[in-house]
Design a protein around this motif. Sequence first.
Motif, PDB file in Angstrom:
ATOM      1  N   MET A   1       0.797  -1.239   0.106  1.00 52.04           N
ATOM      2  CA  MET A   1       0.295  -0.091   0.014  1.00 52.04           C
ATOM      3  C   MET A   1       0.879   1.358  -0.057  1.00 52.04           C
ATOM      4  SD  MET A   1      -2.831   0.840   2.722  1.00 52.04           S
ATOM      5  CE  MET A   1      -4.267   0.628   2.010  1.00 52.04           C
ATOM      6  N   SER A   2       0.538   2.122  -1.025  1.00 50.61           N
ATOM      7  CA  SER A   2       1.437   3.343  -0.856  1.00 50.61           C
ATOM      8  C   SER A   2       1.102   4.387  -0.048  1.00 50.61           C
ATOM      9  CB  SER A   2       1.136   4.030  -2.670  1.00 50.61           C
ATOM     10  OG  SER A   2      -0.040   4.400  -2.620  1.00 50.61           O
ATOM     11  N   MET A   3       1.833   5.311   0.156  1.00 44.40           N
ATOM     12  CA  MET A   3       1.544   6.383   0.879  1.00 44.40           C
ATOM     13  C   MET A   3       0.355   7.147   0.798  1.00 44.40           C
ATOM     14  SD  MET A   3       2.346   7.927   3.851  1.00 44.40           S
ATOM     15  CE  MET A   3       4.019   8.135   4.398  1.00 44.40           C
ATOM     16  N   LEU A   4       0.200   7.571  -0.613  1.00 44.84           N
ATOM     17  CA  LEU A   4      -0.798   7.995  -1.216  1.00 44.84           C
ATOM     18  C   LEU A   4      -2.372   7.128  -0.854  1.00 44.84           C
ATOM     19  CD1 LEU A   4      -2.153  10.408  -2.693  1.00 44.84           C
ATOM     20  CD2 LEU A   4      -1.632   9.373  -4.714  1.00 44.84           C
ATOM     21  N   ASP A   5      -2.077   6.089  -0.916  1.00 43.90           N
ATOM     22  CA  ASP A   5      -3.303   5.092  -0.650  1.00 43.90           C
ATOM     23  C   ASP A   5      -3.674   5.170   0.899  1.00 43.90           C
ATOM     24  OD1 ASP A   5      -3.613   4.300  -3.195  1.00 43.90           O
ATOM     25  OD2 ASP A   5      -2.585   2.571  -2.919  1.00 43.90           O
ATOM     26  N   LEU A   7      -3.050   7.847   2.969  1.00 42.46           N
ATOM     27  CA  LEU A   7      -3.617   9.113   2.955  1.00 42.46           C
ATOM     28  C   LEU A   7      -5.115   9.259   2.572  1.00 42.46           C
ATOM     29  CD1 LEU A   7      -0.627  11.421   2.309  1.00 42.46           C
ATOM     30  CD2 LEU A   7      -1.524  11.110   4.286  1.00 42.46           C
ATOM     31  N   LYS A   8      -5.376   8.914   1.579  1.00 47.40           N
ATOM     32  CA  LYS A   8      -6.712   8.576   0.855  1.00 47.40           C
ATOM     33  C   LYS A   8      -7.571   7.950   1.871  1.00 47.40           C
ATOM     34  CE  LYS A   8      -5.713   9.112  -4.084  1.00 47.40           C
ATOM     35  NZ  LYS A   8      -6.183   8.592  -5.291  1.00 47.40           N
ATOM     36  N   GLY A   9      -7.096   6.831   2.489  1.00 45.11           N
ATOM     37  CA  GLY A   9      -7.811   6.039   3.453  1.00 45.11           C
ATOM     38  C   GLY A   9      -8.164   6.840   4.740  1.00 45.11           C
ATOM     39  N   LEU A  10      -7.266   7.567   5.181  1.00 47.58           N
ATOM     40  CA  LEU A  10      -7.535   8.495   6.223  1.00 47.58           C
ATOM     41  C   LEU A  10      -8.340   9.544   5.987  1.00 47.58           C
ATOM     42  CD1 LEU A  10      -3.577   8.870   7.527  1.00 47.58           C
ATOM     43  CD2 LEU A  10      -5.552   7.590   8.703  1.00 47.58           C
ATOM     44  N   LEU A  11      -8.477   9.879   5.034  1.00 43.25           N
ATOM     45  CA  LEU A  11      -9.430  11.120   4.428  1.00 43.25           C
ATOM     46  C   LEU A  11     -10.819  10.705   4.091  1.00 43.25           C
ATOM     47  CD1 LEU A  11      -6.795  13.264   2.488  1.00 43.25           C
ATOM     48  CD2 LEU A  11      -7.479  13.626   4.604  1.00 43.25           C
ATOM     49  N   LYS A  12     -10.849   9.669   3.837  1.00 38.75           N
ATOM     50  CA  LYS A  12     -12.327   8.893   3.461  1.00 38.75           C
ATOM     51  C   LYS A  12     -13.339   9.497   4.555  1.00 38.75           C
ATOM     52  CE  LYS A  12     -14.602   5.071   1.699  1.00 38.75           C
ATOM     53  NZ  LYS A  12     -14.145   4.032   0.601  1.00 38.75           N
ATOM     54  N   GLY A  13     -14.170  10.247   3.771  1.00 34.86           N
ATOM     55  CA  GLY A  13     -15.439  10.828   4.435  1.00 34.86           C
ATOM     56  C   GLY A  13     -15.262  12.165   4.925  1.00 34.86           C
ATOM     57  N   GLU A  15     -13.352  14.574   3.049  1.00 33.42           N
ATOM     58  CA  GLU A  15     -12.696  14.981   1.567  1.00 33.42           C
ATOM     59  C   GLU A  15     -13.038  16.689   1.811  1.00 33.42           C
ATOM     60  OE1 GLU A  15     -14.975  12.422   1.482  1.00 33.42           O
ATOM     61  OE2 GLU A  15     -13.618  10.868   0.702  1.00 33.42           O
ATOM     62  N   GLU A  16     -14.071  17.168   1.956  1.00 35.34           N
ATOM     63  CA  GLU A  16     -14.426  18.809   2.056  1.00 35.34           C
ATOM     64  C   GLU A  16     -13.569  19.489   2.990  1.00 35.34           C
ATOM     65  OE1 GLU A  16     -15.503  22.202   0.661  1.00 35.34           O
ATOM     66  OE2 GLU A  16     -16.158  20.226  -0.194  1.00 35.34           O
ATOM     67  N   GLN A  17     -13.315  18.828   4.139  1.00 37.18           N
ATOM     68  CA  GLN A  17     -12.491  19.379   5.125  1.00 37.18           C
ATOM     69  C   GLN A  17     -10.984  19.476   4.575  1.00 37.18           C
ATOM     70  OE1 GLN A  17     -13.493  16.729   8.507  1.00 37.18           O
ATOM     71  NE2 GLN A  17     -14.362  18.368   9.527  1.00 37.18           N
ATOM     72  N   ALA A  18     -10.554  18.266   3.960  1.00 38.94           N
ATOM     73  CA  ALA A  18      -9.351  18.294   3.349  1.00 38.94           C
ATOM     74  C   ALA A  18      -9.167  19.370   2.492  1.00 38.94           C
ATOM     75  CB  ALA A  18      -9.034  16.732   2.705  1.00 38.94           C
ATOM     76  N   ARG A  19     -10.068  19.473   1.626  1.00 39.00           N
ATOM     77  CA  ARG A  19     -10.041  20.403   0.509  1.00 39.00           C
ATOM     78  C   ARG A  19      -9.894  21.937   1.008  1.00 39.00           C
ATOM     79  NH1 ARG A  19     -14.507  18.193  -1.559  1.00 39.00           N
ATOM     80  NH2 ARG A  19     -14.036  16.447  -2.787  1.00 39.00           N
ATOM     81  N   GLN A  20     -10.689  22.153   2.132  1.00 42.97           N
ATOM     82  CA  GLN A  20     -10.626  23.567   2.888  1.00 42.97           C
ATOM     83  C   GLN A  20      -9.222  23.664   3.428  1.00 42.97           C
ATOM     84  OE1 GLN A  20     -13.928  23.327   5.524  1.00 42.97           O
ATOM     85  NE2 GLN A  20     -15.378  23.565   4.214  1.00 42.97           N
ATOM     86  N   ASN A  49      -6.468  18.658  -4.741  1.00 37.35           N
ATOM     87  CA  ASN A  49      -7.690  18.602  -4.593  1.00 37.35           C
ATOM     88  C   ASN A  49      -8.381  17.115  -5.474  1.00 37.35           C
ATOM     89  OD1 ASN A  49      -8.454  20.574  -2.862  1.00 37.35           O
ATOM     90  ND2 ASN A  49      -8.571  22.008  -4.280  1.00 37.35           N
ATOM     91  N   GLU A  50      -7.335  17.202  -6.881  1.00 39.50           N
ATOM     92  CA  GLU A  50      -7.621  16.102  -7.630  1.00 39.50           C
ATOM     93  C   GLU A  50      -7.336  14.673  -6.928  1.00 39.50           C
ATOM     94  OE1 GLU A  50      -5.800  16.811 -11.065  1.00 39.50           O
ATOM     95  OE2 GLU A  50      -6.894  18.418 -11.876  1.00 39.50           O
ATOM     96  N   GLN A  51      -6.435  14.628  -6.164  1.00 42.28           N
ATOM     97  CA  GLN A  51      -6.041  13.529  -5.600  1.00 42.28           C
ATOM     98  C   GLN A  51      -6.764  13.193  -4.371  1.00 42.28           C
ATOM     99  OE1 GLN A  51      -3.543  11.063  -6.242  1.00 42.28           O
ATOM    100  NE2 GLN A  51      -3.634  12.182  -8.095  1.00 42.28           N
ATOM    101  N   ILE A  52      -7.425  14.213  -3.564  1.00 43.50           N
ATOM    102  CA  ILE A  52      -8.284  13.946  -2.565  1.00 43.50           C
ATOM    103  C   ILE A  52      -9.725  13.436  -3.210  1.00 43.50           C
ATOM    104  CG2 ILE A  52      -9.696  15.393  -0.668  1.00 43.50           C
ATOM    105  CD1 ILE A  52      -7.200  17.177  -0.499  1.00 43.50           C
ATOM    106  N   GLY A  53     -10.052  13.668  -4.189  1.00 46.63           N
ATOM    107  CA  GLY A  53     -11.289  13.083  -4.707  1.00 46.63           C
ATOM    108  C   GLY A  53     -11.995  13.873  -5.516  1.00 46.63           C
ATOM    109  N   GLY A  54     -11.677  15.041  -5.837  1.00 49.39           N
ATOM    110  CA  GLY A  54     -12.078  16.022  -6.945  1.00 49.39           C
ATOM    111  C   GLY A  54     -13.269  16.762  -6.517  1.00 49.39           C
ATOM    112  N   GLN A  55     -13.917  17.658  -7.221  1.00 49.89           N
ATOM    113  CA  GLN A  55     -14.764  18.585  -6.756  1.00 49.89           C
ATOM    114  C   GLN A  55     -16.332  17.974  -6.582  1.00 49.89           C
ATOM    115  OE1 GLN A  55     -14.164  21.570  -5.347  1.00 49.89           O
ATOM    116  NE2 GLN A  55     -11.791  21.307  -5.701  1.00 49.89           N
TER     117      GLN A  55
END
Length: 64
Positions: A1-5, A7-13, A15-20, A49-55
Amino acid sequence: MSMLDKLKGLLKGHEEQARQGVEKAGDAFDAKTGNKYQSQTDTVQQKLNEQIGGQEGEQRPPQP
Protein backbone atom coordinates in the motif's frame (compact mmCIF):
# COMPACT_ATOMS: atom_id res chain seq x y z
CA MET A 1 0.00 0.00 0.00
CA SER A 2 1.49 3.31 -1.04
CA MET A 3 1.63 6.42 1.10
CA LEU A 4 -0.97 8.08 -1.13
CA ASP A 5 -3.36 5.17 -0.59
CA LYS A 6 -2.88 5.44 3.18
CA LEU A 7 -3.59 9.17 3.09
CA LYS A 8 -6.71 8.65 0.99
CA GLY A 9 -7.89 6.07 3.51
CA LEU A 10 -7.40 8.52 6.36
CA LEU A 11 -9.28 11.26 4.50
CA LYS A 12 -12.21 9.07 3.48
CA GLY A 13 -15.38 10.80 4.56
CA HIS A 14 -13.58 14.09 5.22
CA GLU A 15 -12.80 15.19 1.68
CA GLU A 16 -14.43 18.60 2.01
CA GLN A 17 -12.47 19.38 5.18
CA ALA A 18 -9.25 18.34 3.43
CA ARG A 19 -10.05 20.62 0.47
CA GLN A 20 -10.65 23.51 2.86
CA GLY A 21 -7.29 22.81 4.52
CA VAL A 22 -5.52 22.80 1.16
CA GLU A 23 -7.11 26.14 0.26
CA LYS A 24 -6.27 27.67 3.63
CA ALA A 25 -2.64 26.48 3.48
CA GLY A 26 -2.26 27.79 -0.08
CA ASP A 27 -3.73 31.14 0.87
CA ALA A 28 -1.39 31.39 3.88
CA PHE A 29 1.60 30.58 1.67
CA ASP A 30 0.52 33.23 -0.86
CA ALA A 31 0.19 35.80 1.93
CA LYS A 32 3.68 35.02 3.27
CA THR A 33 5.28 35.25 -0.18
CA GLY A 34 3.35 38.30 -1.34
CA ASN A 35 1.62 36.25 -4.07
CA LYS A 36 4.99 35.82 -5.80
CA TYR A 37 4.25 32.14 -6.47
CA GLN A 38 0.48 32.36 -6.78
CA SER A 39 0.18 30.49 -10.09
CA GLN A 40 2.35 27.63 -8.82
CA THR A 41 0.39 27.52 -5.56
CA ASP A 42 -2.89 27.37 -7.46
CA THR A 43 -1.56 24.48 -9.56
CA VAL A 44 -0.52 22.56 -6.45
CA GLN A 45 -3.90 23.20 -4.82
CA GLN A 46 -5.68 21.92 -7.92
CA LYS A 47 -3.54 18.76 -8.09
CA LEU A 48 -4.05 18.04 -4.39
CA ASN A 49 -7.81 18.48 -4.71
CA GLU A 50 -7.80 16.03 -7.63
CA GLN A 51 -5.95 13.49 -5.49
CA ILE A 52 -8.28 14.04 -2.55
CA GLY A 53 -11.26 13.13 -4.66
CA GLY A 54 -12.18 15.93 -7.00
CA GLN A 55 -14.88 18.55 -6.75
CA GLU A 56 -18.59 17.98 -6.33
CA GLY A 57 -20.25 16.69 -9.49
CA GLU A 58 -16.97 15.52 -10.98
CA GLN A 59 -16.88 11.86 -11.92
CA ARG A 60 -14.30 9.75 -10.14
CA PRO A 61 -13.03 6.33 -11.12
CA PRO A 62 -14.39 3.50 -8.96
CA GLN A 63 -12.27 2.51 -5.97
CA PRO A 64 -11.03 -1.12 -5.94
